[in-house]
Write an enzyme that holds these catalytic residues in place. Sequence first.
Site, mmCIF file in Angstrom:
data_model
loop_
_atom_site.group_PDB
_atom_site.id
_atom_site.type_symbol
_atom_site.label_atom_id
_atom_site.label_comp_id
_atom_site.label_asym_id
_atom_site.label_seq_id
_atom_site.Cartn_x
_atom_site.Cartn_y
_atom_site.Cartn_z
ATOM 1 N N ARG A 66 71.966 26.911 14.785
ATOM 2 C CA ARG A 66 70.938 25.890 14.933
ATOM 3 C C ARG A 66 70.961 24.870 13.785
ATOM 4 N NH1 ARG A 66 66.636 24.744 18.721
ATOM 5 N NH2 ARG A 66 65.587 23.048 17.684
ATOM 6 N N ASN A 108 57.072 11.068 19.711
ATOM 7 C CA ASN A 108 57.335 11.905 20.882
ATOM 8 C C ASN A 108 56.272 11.630 21.942
ATOM 9 O OD1 ASN A 108 58.397 13.954 22.497
ATOM 10 N ND2 ASN A 108 57.126 15.531 21.553
ATOM 11 N N THR A 109 56.645 11.832 23.194
ATOM 12 C CA THR A 109 55.664 11.722 24.260
ATOM 13 C C THR A 109 55.470 13.092 24.902
ATOM 14 O OG1 THR A 109 55.092 10.626 26.326
ATOM 15 C CG2 THR A 109 57.427 10.923 25.905
ATOM 16 N N HIS A 110 54.221 13.388 25.283
ATOM 17 C CA HIS A 110 53.900 14.720 25.798
ATOM 18 C C HIS A 110 52.966 14.586 27.012
ATOM 19 C CE1 HIS A 110 53.259 19.018 25.699
ATOM 20 N NE2 HIS A 110 51.977 18.794 25.842
ATOM 21 N N SER A 137 50.117 11.969 25.915
ATOM 22 C CA SER A 137 49.888 11.642 24.498
ATOM 23 C C SER A 137 51.189 11.153 23.886
ATOM 24 C CB SER A 137 49.452 12.888 23.717
ATOM 25 O OG SER A 137 48.342 13.512 24.301
ATOM 26 N N ASP A 142 56.119 16.001 13.761
ATOM 27 C CA ASP A 142 56.095 16.761 12.507
ATOM 28 C C ASP A 142 56.790 18.091 12.785
ATOM 29 O OD1 ASP A 142 54.301 18.443 13.740
ATOM 30 O OD2 ASP A 142 52.595 17.941 12.472
ATOM 31 N N GLY A 144 55.775 20.959 13.534
ATOM 32 C CA GLY A 144 55.148 21.857 14.509
ATOM 33 C C GLY A 144 55.480 21.500 15.950
ATOM 34 N N ASP A 146 54.296 19.860 18.887
ATOM 35 C CA ASP A 146 53.332 18.864 19.374
ATOM 36 C C ASP A 146 52.050 18.814 18.533
ATOM 37 O OD1 ASP A 146 55.067 18.173 21.488
ATOM 38 O OD2 ASP A 146 54.352 19.852 22.684
HETATM 39 C C1 GRF Z 1 57.796 13.650 30.377
HETATM 40 O O1 GRF Z 1 56.600 13.829 31.072
HETATM 41 C C2 GRF Z 1 57.702 14.140 28.952
HETATM 42 O O2 GRF Z 1 56.473 13.921 28.366
HETATM 43 C C3 GRF Z 1 57.934 15.619 29.148
HETATM 44 O O3 GRF Z 1 58.911 15.712 30.137
HETATM 45 C C4 GRF Z 1 58.895 14.539 30.930
HETATM 46 C C5 GRF Z 1 60.249 13.904 30.809
HETATM 47 O O4 GRF Z 1 60.418 12.989 31.814
HETATM 48 N N1 GRF Z 1 58.284 16.268 27.942
HETATM 49 P P1 GRF Z 1 61.644 11.986 31.848
HETATM 50 O O5 GRF Z 1 62.901 12.763 31.498
HETATM 51 O O6 GRF Z 1 61.368 10.861 30.901
HETATM 52 O O7 GRF Z 1 61.678 11.525 33.288
#
Ligand code: GRF
Length: 200
Positions: A66, A108-110, A137, A142, A144, A146
């Site tokens: 890793r 990051n997007t969640h 969100s 960071d 952790g 999310d």
């Molecule tokens: C998104 O909803 C992201 O937040 C999550 O997985 C999805 C990825 O979608 N972690 P994509 O690959 O951008 O279509």
Amino acid sequence: MTRTPIVVLISGTGSNLAALLTAAGAEDCPYRIVAVIADREASGLDHARAARIPTEMVRLADHEDRAAWDRALAEAVSRHAPELVVLAGFMKLIGPPLLEDYAGRLINTHPALLPSFPGAHGVRDALAHGVKITGASVIEVDPGIDTGRILAQVAVEVREDDTEDTLHERIKAVEQPLLVDVVRRLTAAPEAPRARPRLG
Ligand code: GRF
């Protein structure tokens, strides 16, 4: 106009990447995507290939451990010298080399309203818990899972007949413009385009 270089990391279908690419076509867009890096043969790489943007794959399986993969990922990103690194459906934790090199410049997007439902199954977990409102969100990365500072959020109503897929599709529909908006905001630095964007 000098555009701020960004690198996008993906693991999946890349719908968020596609939204960033489409937005990058606008004349007033403050960023340009200089590379897309995946940790697997993600179908989303096709969006980058179609747009003639360099792609790279940095697979964990191709590295001794890793830590070696963490270093390889950090090196791959650094080679493209982005000002901002955007995780758009990247399904691995970011290790110390990249976190240190890009401290405060990784987002990051969640698909949930953090701090609720972090981790790889945010949509499934929200549905299982029976919440009536969930959402998306955009956060600072960071060490952790999310746990980084929240930069922007949008709410989505959960319907009685929702499945994980139907709910995730509605979340993605609002997650994409949210992410584009945050990336535009962070990369818009008219007085000093090469300056490090400030988060928040
Ligand atoms: C998104 O909803 C992201 O937040 C999550 O997985 C999805 C990825 O979608 N972690 P994509 O690959 O951008 O279509």
